[in-house]
Design an enzyme around this catalytic site. Structure first.
Site, mmCIF file in Angstrom:
data_model
loop_
_atom_site.group_PDB
_atom_site.id
_atom_site.type_symbol
_atom_site.label_atom_id
_atom_site.label_comp_id
_atom_site.label_asym_id
_atom_site.label_seq_id
_atom_site.Cartn_x
_atom_site.Cartn_y
_atom_site.Cartn_z
ATOM 1 N N ASN A 82 45.747 69.603 -161.550
ATOM 2 C CA ASN A 82 45.981 68.872 -162.995
ATOM 3 C C ASN A 82 45.889 69.797 -164.110
ATOM 4 O O ASN A 82 44.857 70.533 -164.432
ATOM 5 C CB ASN A 82 44.787 67.576 -163.189
ATOM 6 C CG ASN A 82 45.022 66.681 -161.860
ATOM 7 O OD1 ASN A 82 46.166 66.602 -161.284
ATOM 8 N ND2 ASN A 82 44.014 66.067 -161.586
ATOM 9 N N GLY B 125 46.595 65.046 -166.247
ATOM 10 C CA GLY B 125 45.418 64.414 -165.804
ATOM 11 C C GLY B 125 44.199 65.146 -165.664
ATOM 12 O O GLY B 125 43.182 64.741 -164.864
ATOM 13 N N GLN B 126 44.062 66.515 -166.307
ATOM 14 C CA GLN B 126 43.057 67.200 -166.336
ATOM 15 C C GLN B 126 41.795 66.675 -167.065
ATOM 16 O O GLN B 126 41.969 66.261 -168.209
ATOM 17 C CB GLN B 126 43.236 68.615 -166.795
ATOM 18 C CG GLN B 126 42.179 69.738 -166.820
ATOM 19 C CD GLN B 126 42.651 70.911 -166.943
ATOM 20 O OE1 GLN B 126 43.788 71.290 -167.700
ATOM 21 N NE2 GLN B 126 41.668 71.880 -166.941
ATOM 22 N N HIS C 21 40.294 74.245 -161.916
ATOM 23 C CA HIS C 21 40.053 74.066 -160.746
ATOM 24 C C HIS C 21 41.035 73.660 -159.803
ATOM 25 O O HIS C 21 42.051 72.915 -160.092
ATOM 26 C CB HIS C 21 38.720 72.934 -160.571
ATOM 27 C CG HIS C 21 39.307 71.923 -161.506
ATOM 28 N ND1 HIS C 21 38.927 71.733 -162.724
ATOM 29 C CD2 HIS C 21 39.488 70.471 -160.925
ATOM 30 C CE1 HIS C 21 39.494 70.556 -163.299
ATOM 31 N NE2 HIS C 21 39.870 69.603 -162.222
ATOM 32 N N LEU C 22 41.172 74.023 -158.433
ATOM 33 C CA LEU C 22 41.833 73.441 -157.597
ATOM 34 C C LEU C 22 41.411 72.427 -156.670
ATOM 35 O O LEU C 22 40.288 72.438 -156.218
ATOM 36 C CB LEU C 22 42.329 74.484 -156.509
ATOM 37 C CG LEU C 22 43.581 75.432 -156.938
ATOM 38 C CD1 LEU C 22 43.084 76.559 -158.311
ATOM 39 C CD2 LEU C 22 43.740 76.490 -155.910
ATOM 40 N N HIS C 23 41.934 71.310 -156.442
ATOM 41 C CA HIS C 23 41.343 69.856 -155.516
ATOM 42 C C HIS C 23 42.024 70.371 -154.381
ATOM 43 O O HIS C 23 43.278 70.504 -154.100
ATOM 44 C CB HIS C 23 42.080 68.723 -156.081
ATOM 45 C CG HIS C 23 41.780 68.363 -157.503
ATOM 46 N ND1 HIS C 23 40.643 67.210 -157.621
ATOM 47 C CD2 HIS C 23 41.960 68.804 -158.555
ATOM 48 C CE1 HIS C 23 40.617 66.893 -158.819
ATOM 49 N NE2 HIS C 23 41.413 67.786 -159.498
ATOM 50 N N ASP D 36 33.995 67.236 -154.502
ATOM 51 C CA ASP D 36 33.845 66.373 -155.730
ATOM 52 C C ASP D 36 32.913 65.239 -155.599
ATOM 53 O O ASP D 36 32.729 64.722 -154.655
ATOM 54 C CB ASP D 36 35.350 66.115 -155.832
ATOM 55 C CG ASP D 36 35.754 65.522 -157.036
ATOM 56 O OD1 ASP D 36 36.832 66.078 -157.511
ATOM 57 O OD2 ASP D 36 35.282 64.406 -157.385
HETATM 58 P P1 AMP Z 1 40.326 66.920 -163.316
HETATM 59 O O1 AMP Z 1 40.694 65.426 -163.477
HETATM 60 O O2 AMP Z 1 41.739 67.420 -162.478
HETATM 61 O O3 AMP Z 1 40.039 67.645 -164.275
HETATM 62 O O4 AMP Z 1 39.178 66.949 -162.119
HETATM 63 C C1 AMP Z 1 38.066 66.959 -162.241
HETATM 64 C C2 AMP Z 1 37.283 66.390 -161.409
HETATM 65 O O5 AMP Z 1 35.788 66.667 -161.292
HETATM 66 C C3 AMP Z 1 37.410 64.781 -160.668
HETATM 67 O O6 AMP Z 1 37.993 64.767 -159.351
HETATM 68 C C4 AMP Z 1 35.758 64.449 -160.704
HETATM 69 O O7 AMP Z 1 35.466 63.592 -159.885
HETATM 70 C C5 AMP Z 1 35.084 65.689 -160.578
HETATM 71 N N1 AMP Z 1 33.868 66.020 -161.056
HETATM 72 C C6 AMP Z 1 33.335 65.558 -162.175
HETATM 73 N N2 AMP Z 1 31.835 65.883 -162.607
HETATM 74 C C7 AMP Z 1 31.583 66.336 -161.362
HETATM 75 C C8 AMP Z 1 30.472 66.911 -160.563
HETATM 76 N N3 AMP Z 1 29.197 66.899 -161.560
HETATM 77 N N4 AMP Z 1 30.447 67.517 -159.499
HETATM 78 C C9 AMP Z 1 31.252 67.468 -158.827
HETATM 79 N N5 AMP Z 1 32.661 66.982 -159.191
HETATM 80 C C10 AMP Z 1 32.800 66.511 -160.363
#
Ligand code: AMP
Ligand code: ZN
Length: 116
Positions: free
Chosen positions: A89, A95-96, A102-104, A33
């Site tokens: 999310n 919060g997406q 995607h899975l964090h 991330d």
């Molecule tokens: P979400 O809020 O669950 O949709 O998560 C999106 C995630 O993508 C966030 O934690 C961002 O920090 C991450 N993110 C956004 N742009 C990039 C990127 N170019 N490379 C890696 N992570 C990213």
């Protein structure tokens, strides 16, 4: 192969945008991330574009299992022996912010707030 040319994570999967890859297999890709919320913060995404968990569950339930298995493999590779947290999310109220499911995978120390 389902892709959305305007999708950030489709571009990462295609190698059109840079990322730090951690793991990949036939159906999934995992990369760090950009704004880590923990010492280890990796995103696991399907190669195919699905907007969110509801969409991928409906279209390809086996892929949900593949994503979870990839996340477990990422945790193992990253040495998260003490445990980790998986966060998905889902939808704006969840919060997406990137609408490619995607899975964090979070761990390795304090988790600073919820990912997202
Ligand atoms: P979400 O809020 O669950 O949709 O998560 C999106 C995630 O993508 C966030 O934690 C961002 O920090 C991450 N993110 C956004 N742009 C990039 C990127 N170019 N490379 C890696 N992570 C990213
Ligand atoms: Zn996408």
């Amino acid at each position: 192969m389902t892709t959305d040319p305007s999708c950030l994570f489709c571009k990462i999967v295609a190698g059109e945008l840079p990322s730090t890859l951690v793991h990949e297999d036939e159906r999934t890709v995992a990369f760090r991330d950009l704004h880590p919320a923990a010492p280890t913060h990796v995103l696991v995404v399907p190669r195919d574009h699905h907007a969110d968990l509801a969409a991928v569950s409906a279209a390809d339930p086996g892929l949900v299992a593949d994503l979870v298995a990839a996340a477990v493999e990422v945790a193992r590779k990253e040495g998260l022996d003490g445990g980790h947290r998986l966060v998905v999310n889902t939808g704006a109220d969840g919060g997406q912010t990137v609408f490619h499911v995607h899975l964090h995978v979070l761990g390795g120390g304090p988790i600073t707030g919820l990912a997202g």
